[in-house]
Scaffold this motif. Structure first.
Motif: not given
Length: 210
Positions: A27-28, A31-32, A43-44, A48-49, A55, A58-59, A65
């Motif tokens: 998980q980042a 995210t975006w 979601c980078s 992006p998502c 998102a 993945k966060t 976000i």
């Protein structure tokens, strides 16, 4: 000897595969989302998502976000500490027949802190609660619009909630604060609701009620 080499290679292959799988599911911290994104993306910034719900999985807990550009990013359930920020763009949530944002910590001993900034949350005539806080430690809501919900614009069942520079309008009840909660609002417009404010304790500063 050959059997030993084959066994070593097999173990090495499994180890590398598991490492890559672990990295793929990491998980980042940031995210975006984008109006032209896709929830199959990581979601980078460059991939992006599409939705907040896509998102958030993945966060990492405590992460953020951010919205890259205008879009409708969907309703979301938050069960971990996180920031959702749409500042600078039209970051919309349309909530037909449901809650816009639900905040609900899964564990009573692991309460969460949530920050919501720059979001436009619209019921389109049938949504329930704009922001529905069931269980949390601290929630900060800044620079948001909560519009047209059939129950409460902001519903606070528990936790400490701070609202700043936000408009809460056209809801059945603007702000509902349960007795077990603590709500402070400053530089807030609570206008054109059936009932403006229900419950206590609630602290006010520079609040327009109309």
């Amino acid at each position: 000897m050959n059997e030993l080499r084959l066994a070593f290679r097999a173990v090495l292959f499994v180890s590398i595969t598991l490492t890559l799988a672990s990295l793929g599911h990491a998980q980042a911290t940031r995210t975006w989302v984008s109006g032209v994104g896709d929830d199959v993306n990581p979601c980078s910034r460059t991939a992006p998502c599409k939705t907040f719900a896509g998102a958030i999985s993945k966060t990492a807990s405590g992460g953020e976000i951010d919205a890259l550009d205008p879009g409708g990013f969907g309703t979301v359930i938050i069960s971990k500490s996180i920031t959702i920020d749409g500042t600078g763009v039209l970051a919309g949530i349309l909530a037909a027949g449901t809650n816009g944002i639900t905040i609900n910590a899964k564990e009573a001993t692991n309460l969460i802190s949530v920050r919501l900034r720059g979001l436009s949350i619209n019921a389109i005539g049938s949504g329930l609660n704009g922001i529905n806080i069931i269980a949390a430690d601290k929630v900060v809501i800044e620079d948001c619009i909560i519009d047209g919900f059939t129950v409460n614009g902001l519903n606070v069942a528990a936790g400490k909630v701070f609202v700043k520079n936000t408009t809460i309008r056209n809801n059945k009840v603007g702000v509902y604060a349960a007795a077990s909660s603590s709500v402070a609002i400053t530089d807030v417009a609570v206008v054109f609701n059936g009932t403006a404010l229900v419950g206590s304790p609630t602290k006010f500063n520079n609040v327009v009620v109309f």
